[in-house]
Design a protein around this motif. Structure first.
Motif, short mmCIF file in Angstrom:
data_model
loop_
_atom_site.label_atom_id
_atom_site.label_comp_id
_atom_site.label_asym_id
_atom_site.label_seq_id
_atom_site.Cartn_x
_atom_site.Cartn_y
_atom_site.Cartn_z
N ASN A 167 -9.79 -57.82 -0.83
CA ASN A 167 -10.32 -56.72 -1.63
C ASN A 167 -11.20 -57.27 -2.76
N GLN A 168 -10.70 -58.30 -3.46
CA GLN A 168 -11.47 -58.94 -4.53
C GLN A 168 -12.80 -59.46 -4.02
N ARG A 169 -12.71 -60.19 -2.87
CA ARG A 169 -13.93 -60.81 -2.36
C ARG A 169 -14.96 -59.78 -1.93
N VAL A 170 -14.50 -58.68 -1.32
CA VAL A 170 -15.44 -57.63 -0.92
C VAL A 170 -16.12 -57.04 -2.15
N LEU A 171 -15.34 -56.84 -3.20
CA LEU A 171 -15.90 -56.29 -4.43
C LEU A 171 -16.98 -57.20 -5.01
N TRP A 172 -16.66 -58.51 -5.14
CA TRP A 172 -17.63 -59.44 -5.72
C TRP A 172 -18.87 -59.58 -4.85
N TRP A 173 -18.65 -59.58 -3.54
CA TRP A 173 -19.78 -59.72 -2.63
C TRP A 173 -20.72 -58.52 -2.77
N SER A 174 -20.15 -57.31 -2.84
CA SER A 174 -20.99 -56.11 -2.94
C SER A 174 -21.79 -56.13 -4.23
N ILE A 175 -21.14 -56.51 -5.34
CA ILE A 175 -21.84 -56.58 -6.64
C ILE A 175 -22.95 -57.63 -6.56
#
Lengths: 202, 155
Positions: A167-175
């Motif tokens: 979840n964290q990684r998806v968030l950072w990647w999208s940003i």
């Protein structure tokens, strides 16, 4: 559980077994080999003199058991980590004709956990009454159930950690991707604007 | 049951000692088969992954043969109560095995998906950058040619 597996060629046979429970788990394997006899076109009843090397690796790749046995034997080990263990039965005999057309039949019987226990033997050794033996068997089964439940609890915890990290990684990647997109857009505009100004088109 | 690999399917065949095919299924993900052996001999089973180009498969299988032999010859109520408990616990262990396999398979699918998403994301980011930069230079090249053409026509 039981199963027979014919092997060919150099007589090596590999088998993967998923270790089940958290906590040490006893494992026992019985095997018997039969060599193919070309003259009689059948498997000989036994193969005296054939050596089999048994190697067992735990899920981390560490060798847990590495021993030489005869043409038939019984090997045991205790697994401490849940996951895929690799069992390799390898024949290193050069005397036996295990080349073109040679076949080796390996009978392999695997028992894990509480199935390794031989209850009549235990009854005789500990001098248990019928009721005590039955109670011991039921207790062993319940212990296995508990071990498996522990394993599932451990798996759920790992899964939850993995989910949160994903979840964290998806968030950072999208940003990060949005920022790259915006920066690229800005760069494009500025670069083209200066280009057109230089060409005196704007 | 197929735990890891590709589309999680495999071919399976079961033959009796005379070579008669008792069970044959292609590309199945899981199944169970019960039969009564009519004669002694070597029964053969074969799991085949020939149809797959490059994925390895991990298959779980187990055999349950006959019934548990009684530990004791005596037939009293205590013994039969113990037998019922034993059978019930065996059934609990069976369900646990089923869930353990399902979890292993789910984890394998998730890891597969994770790898594919990672590669796709990286590829997409690279394409994004290449296209953005490429667009600008392509556009610039249009205007460079057009200007020379316009100049020639004017004179």
């Amino acid at each position: 559980g039981a199963g027979g597996t014919p092997g060919k060629g150099d007589g090596g046979a590999g088998l993967g077994v998923t270790g089940m429970e958290i906590g040490p788990s006893p494992f026992s394997g019985n095997y018997r080999t039969q060599l193919w006899d070309k003259q009689s076109e059948s498997f000989l009843p036994s193969t005296p003199g054939l050596g089999m090397h048994v190697e067992v690796k735990d899920p981390d790749g560490k060798v847990v058991l590495s021993r030489q046995y005869g043409s038939e034997g019984r090997f045991t080990f205790t697994s401490h980590t849940p996951g895929e263990h690799q069992i390799c039965l390898h024949s290193n005999s050069t005397r036996m004709a295990l080349f073109a057309g040679g076949k080796l039949r390996v009978h392999l019987d695997i028992q894990v956990g509480e199935h390794t226990n031989n209850y009549p033997e235990i009854a005789a050794k500990d001098k248990l009454t019928e009721l005590q033996l039955r109670a011991r068997q039921l207790l062993d089964q319940v212990e296995q159930i508990q071990k498996e439940q522990n394993y599932q609890r451990y798996r759920e915890e790992r899964f939850r950690m993995t989910s949160e990290s994903t979840n964290q990684r998806v968030l950072w990647w999208s940003i990060a991707q949005t920022i790259i997109l915006i920066l690229t857009g800005i760069w494009q505009m500025r670069h083209l604007k200066s280009f057109f100004e230089a060409k005196k088109l704007v | 049951q197929v735990i890891t690999g590709g589309h999680y399917d495999v071919d399976c065949r079961l033959e009796d000692p005379d070579g008669i095919v008792l069970y044959k299924e292609m590309k199945k993900q899981y199944d169970s088969f019960t039969f009564t052996a009519s004669r002694n001999g070597t029964y053969k089973f074969c799991f085949s992954n020939e149809f797959s180009t490059f994925t390895h498969k991990t298959v779980y299988f187990d055999f349950q043969v006959g019934e548990d032999p009684p530990l004791f010859p005596s037939e009293n109520r205590m013994e039969s109560a113990c037998v019922s408990i034993h059978e019930a616990l065996k059934s609990v262990i069976d369900y646990q095995t089923h869930f353990r396999l399902r979890e292993a398979q789910g984890r394998s699918r998730a890891e597969d998906l994770n790898t594919r998403v990672a590669y796709w994301s990286i590829g997409e980011a690279v394409i994004l950058l290449v296209v953005s930069i490429g667009q600008v230079f392509l556009l610039k090249s249009f205007f460079s040619d057009k200007r020379t053409t316009t100049t020639r026509v004017a004179s």
